[in-house]
Design an enzyme around this catalytic site. Structure first.
Site, PDB file in Angstrom:
ATOM      1  N   ASP A  23      19.601  18.531 -53.364  1.00 33.92           N
ATOM      2  CA  ASP A  23      19.252  18.859 -51.978  1.00 33.92           C
ATOM      3  C   ASP A  23      20.117  20.005 -51.473  1.00 33.92           C
ATOM      4  O   ASP A  23      21.348  19.895 -51.436  1.00 33.92           O
ATOM      5  CB  ASP A  23      19.442  17.615 -51.102  1.00 33.92           C
ATOM      6  CG  ASP A  23      18.749  17.720 -49.759  1.00 33.92           C
ATOM      7  OD1 ASP A  23      18.587  18.853 -49.263  1.00 33.92           O
ATOM      8  OD2 ASP A  23      18.367  16.676 -49.224  1.00 33.92           O
TER       9      ASP A  23
ATOM     10  N   HIS B 194      15.378  17.851 -50.954  1.00 37.12           N
ATOM     11  CA  HIS B 194      15.151  17.449 -49.569  1.00 37.12           C
ATOM     12  C   HIS B 194      13.745  16.907 -49.303  1.00 37.12           C
ATOM     13  O   HIS B 194      13.580  15.896 -48.619  1.00 37.12           O
ATOM     14  CB  HIS B 194      15.418  18.649 -48.661  1.00 37.12           C
ATOM     15  CG  HIS B 194      15.795  18.295 -47.256  1.00 37.12           C
ATOM     16  ND1 HIS B 194      16.989  17.681 -46.938  1.00 37.12           N
ATOM     17  CD2 HIS B 194      15.141  18.474 -46.077  1.00 37.12           C
ATOM     18  CE1 HIS B 194      17.059  17.506 -45.627  1.00 37.12           C
ATOM     19  NE2 HIS B 194      15.946  17.977 -45.092  1.00 37.12           N
TER      20      HIS B 194
ATOM     21  N   SER C 103      16.124  14.143 -42.359  1.00 35.40           N
ATOM     22  CA  SER C 103      16.678  15.434 -41.985  1.00 35.40           C
ATOM     23  C   SER C 103      17.139  15.444 -40.528  1.00 35.40           C
ATOM     24  O   SER C 103      18.034  14.696 -40.149  1.00 35.40           O
ATOM     25  CB  SER C 103      15.642  16.521 -42.263  1.00 35.40           C
ATOM     26  OG  SER C 103      16.205  17.802 -42.199  1.00 35.40           O
TER      27      SER C 103
END
Length: 415
Positions: free
Chosen positions: A357, A390, A187
């Site tokens: 995601d 994610h 991320s």
């Protein structure tokens, strides 16, 4: 944004203004001091991830270090120099640096069992594992002169993570081990690395880089809460609020989030799913442990910068809100762009992204991949995991077999 949505945000802002603690607006002359100016680069830290029950009971040797950035932040780094119960002891082991994402810390690499958590898996496979904890998180709330109780400590965005923190952590591991390292980001940890590599930052000390849920372009973000927050995080408004630290457990932020969650189309009953997408492979015990350790604080200014990236649809440095202010900071009326095509074409890159995601959307990853279209073919490994969202990349119980094994094979191919 609908009128009632705007009213909810405005209502939250009004409450926030009322609840701002007076000491937040203290002048620089009255800010507190830590008395830690004697901290040297590489000093052994007293507290950090190594003191957690998760690590202490897992049978891994763990070491703590202080790393001082050029802008004075004291970063906590943890190291696993060998595998479980002393396995894999030896010199000249390949170092790997793990960099976590937004609003969390290095614990996210160790939330599952030893055979499912990336930090432990790498250590057991003979790697020298280093974990960095971003400034503002629980073990990295120190500075050579600034106190986190005052706004000056929180005057940073991910630009500063790129120029100062990424540089300091990579350089530290390189000097400690005498070797180039493999970098693994998730991320925000991918955004700072990609931006840094595009400017040639520490590339000569990196053997390869693995990007899990890569974040660069975020104009197609599909989380309703994220989009609403991006519209609410206007730089001028947050400056008026005076809330420099975005503490998810603090009363002002809690009220702000509740106002956002009251908007139609936003379901905050399951906040992890709302923010990250429908994760396929998290177990209850992992989520419970996550909620005991996270989330962590970040700078409100950092969130403003991320919101700018979402709203403007381009990857640029922080926008100070006017041509004049930008000229003062950058020598040009608009913030400079991070050009992903400038990442060295011979830098080995492993990118793994998921079909569900909400933050690292497939369309945005395709924009990133398009900017890498001239990258050396044998130096770019792309993995698409249709069922992953994610959080699956760091907390999913199947991530080891699906992602980590392929990533380690990539490392071996680029030793």
């Amino acid at each position: 944004m609908a009128v009632h949505s705007l009213l909810s945000v405005v209502a939250a802002i009004v409450v926030l203004v009322v609840m701002v603690h007076p000491h937040r607006a203290a002048s620089a002359s009255s800010r507190g001091r830590f008395g830690v100016k004697s901290v040297d680069q590489g000093d052994i830290a007293v507290t950090g991830l190594c003191t957690s029950a998760t690590i202490m009971h897992a049978g891994y040797k763990c070491q703590e270090y202080h790393v001082v950035t050029d802008d004075g932040y004291i970063i906590s780094m943890s190291r696993f120099p060998q595998g479980r119960n002393g396995e894999g002891v030896g010199s000249n082991k390949q170092p790997v640096l793990l960099q976590h994402g937004l609003l969390v810390d290095g614990m996210t690499w160790m939330l599952n069992s030893a055979n499912e958590s990336l930090a432990f898996i790498l250590a057991d496979n003979g790697y020298d594992v280093w974990i960095s904890n971003t400034r503002g998180t629980r073990f990295s709330r120190r500075h050579l002169s600034l106190d986190p109780a005052y706004k000056e400590f929180w005057d940073w965005t991910w630009d500063d993570l790129v120029t100062d923190e990424l540089s300091a952590t990579i350089d530290f591991v390189f000097k400690q081990t005498g070797q180039k390292l493999h970098y693994v980001g998730h991320s925000l940890g991918t955004l700072t690395a990609l931006a840094g590599f595009s400017e040639g930052n520490q590339v000569d000390k990196v053997k390869s880089a693995a990007m899990l849920s890569p974040i660069a372009y975020v104009s197609h973000i599909t989380t309703a809460l994220g989009n609403l927050a991006a519209k609410a995080f206007v730089g001028e408004i947050t400056d008026l609020l005076g809330i420099a630290e975005f503490n998810p457990f603090g009363a002002p932020v809690s009220i702000f989030l509740k106002a956002l969650c009251a908007n139609p189309g936003v379901d905050c009953y399951d906040l992890i799913t709302e923010m990250t997408g429908q994760n396929c492979c998290l177990n209850t015990s992992t989520v419970d442990l996550f909620l005991k350790n996270e989330p962590q604080s970040t700078a409100t200014k950092n969130l403003v910068h991320i919101a700018q990236t979402i709203r403007y649809g381009k990857l640029a440095k922080f926008d100070y809100g006017s041509a004049r202010s930008n000229m003062e900071h950058y020598g040009q009326p608009t913030p400079p762009i991070y050009n992903m095509s400038n990442i060295p074409k011979d830098l080995p890159l492993f990118l793994s992204y998921g079909g569900k995601d909400k933050l690292s959307d497939v369309k945005d990853v395709q924009i990133l991949l398009d900017s890498l279209r001239f990258h050396d073919v044998d130096k770019l490994d792309i993995q698409f995991v249709k069922e992953f969202a994610h959080a699956d990349f760091i907390m999913g119980v199947t991530a080891n077999n699906i992602v980590y094994n392929q990533m380690m094979a990539f490392f071996r191919n680029h030793q």
